[in-house]
Design a protein around this motif. Structure first.
Motif, short mmCIF file in Angstrom:
data_model
loop_
_atom_site.label_atom_id
_atom_site.label_comp_id
_atom_site.label_asym_id
_atom_site.label_seq_id
_atom_site.Cartn_x
_atom_site.Cartn_y
_atom_site.Cartn_z
N VAL A 88 0.85 -1.20 0.00
CA VAL A 88 0.00 0.00 0.00
C VAL A 88 0.88 1.25 0.00
CG1 VAL A 88 -1.67 1.33 1.36
CG2 VAL A 88 -2.01 -1.13 1.02
N TRP A 89 1.91 1.24 0.83
CA TRP A 89 2.86 2.35 0.88
C TRP A 89 3.51 2.54 -0.49
CZ3 TRP A 89 7.72 2.17 4.56
CH2 TRP A 89 8.41 3.37 4.51
N TYR A 90 3.95 1.43 -1.09
CA TYR A 90 4.54 1.46 -2.43
C TYR A 90 3.58 2.09 -3.44
CZ TYR A 90 5.65 -0.51 -7.03
OH TYR A 90 5.88 -0.67 -8.37
N ALA A 91 2.32 1.62 -3.46
CA ALA A 91 1.34 2.11 -4.42
C ALA A 91 1.08 3.60 -4.24
CB ALA A 91 0.04 1.31 -4.29
N TRP A 92 0.87 3.99 -2.99
CA TRP A 92 0.60 5.39 -2.69
C TRP A 92 1.77 6.27 -3.15
CZ3 TRP A 92 -3.77 7.62 -0.86
CH2 TRP A 92 -3.68 8.94 -0.42
N SER A 93 2.98 5.85 -2.80
CA SER A 93 4.17 6.61 -3.17
C SER A 93 4.36 6.67 -4.67
CB SER A 93 5.42 5.99 -2.53
OG SER A 93 5.32 6.01 -1.13
N TYR A 94 4.19 5.55 -5.34
CA TYR A 94 4.39 5.48 -6.79
C TYR A 94 3.41 6.40 -7.51
CZ TYR A 94 5.92 3.05 -11.08
OH TYR A 94 6.46 2.72 -12.30
N MET A 95 2.16 6.44 -7.05
CA MET A 95 1.17 7.29 -7.70
C MET A 95 1.53 8.77 -7.55
SD MET A 95 -1.00 5.46 -9.30
CE MET A 95 -2.23 6.71 -9.65
N LYS A 96 2.11 9.14 -6.41
CA LYS A 96 2.49 10.54 -6.19
C LYS A 96 3.78 10.90 -6.92
CE LYS A 96 2.31 11.84 -1.93
NZ LYS A 96 2.26 11.91 -0.46
N ASP A 97 4.79 10.04 -6.79
CA ASP A 97 6.10 10.28 -7.40
C ASP A 97 6.82 8.94 -7.52
OD1 ASP A 97 8.61 11.13 -8.22
OD2 ASP A 97 9.16 11.93 -6.25
N PRO A 98 6.95 8.42 -8.74
CA PRO A 98 7.57 7.10 -8.90
C PRO A 98 8.94 6.96 -8.24
CG PRO A 98 6.56 7.78 -10.95
CD PRO A 98 6.48 8.96 -10.01
N ALA A 99 9.68 8.03 -8.13
CA ALA A 99 11.00 7.97 -7.52
C ALA A 99 10.93 7.69 -6.02
CB ALA A 99 11.76 9.28 -7.77
N SER A 100 9.76 7.88 -5.40
CA SER A 100 9.62 7.69 -3.96
C SER A 100 9.12 6.31 -3.58
CB SER A 100 8.68 8.76 -3.38
OG SER A 100 7.35 8.53 -3.80
#
Length: 130
Positions: A88-100
């Protein structure tokens, strides 16, 4: 704790459904007609999150159930919860900024490796004991 892997499985299905829903939403919002799998950057990110999560779940779910079945039910459930949180953390971060996306990916990967170790120990122990 013996039922925790079942809860984790349901949460994983909800996660997969959620990523599928987001892809559909982004497809409609940005006018990406099927069967296209690229177009707008927001759609592209959502699609990659969905595919990466699906690919991860293919390895995660059997490993979860092997670890749970062969003697590590409680620990497998805990590691499974960590995997879901990481994804979930991965998905949320990827949607905001793939580098994160790295930290969420790392948490999920560590949880999966822990499950893999538990599964391997459990299966090897069962083979040795006959």
């Amino acid at each position: 704790m013996t039922h925790l892997p079942a809860l984790v499985t349901l949460l994983t299905v909800l996660l997969l459904s959620g990523t599928m829903f987001i892809v559909g939403k982004m497809r409609g919002r940005h006018g990406i007609k099927a069967p296209a799998t690229s177009g707008h950057p927001a759609f592209d990110r959502a699609y990659r999150v969905q595919m990466n999560t699906l690919e991860g779940a293919v390895m995660f779910l059997p490993t979860l159930w092997l670890a749970a079945t062969y003697g590590f039910s409680g620990w497998a459930g805990i590691a499974g919860l960590v995997w879901v949180v990481g994804r979930v953390w991965y998905a949320w971060s990827y949607m905001k900024d793939p580098a994160s996306r790295g930290p969420g990916f790392a948490v999920a990967m560590i949880a999966w490796v822990a499950l893999l170790v538990m599964a391997a120990i459990g299966v090897c122990r069962a083979l040795m004991l006959g």
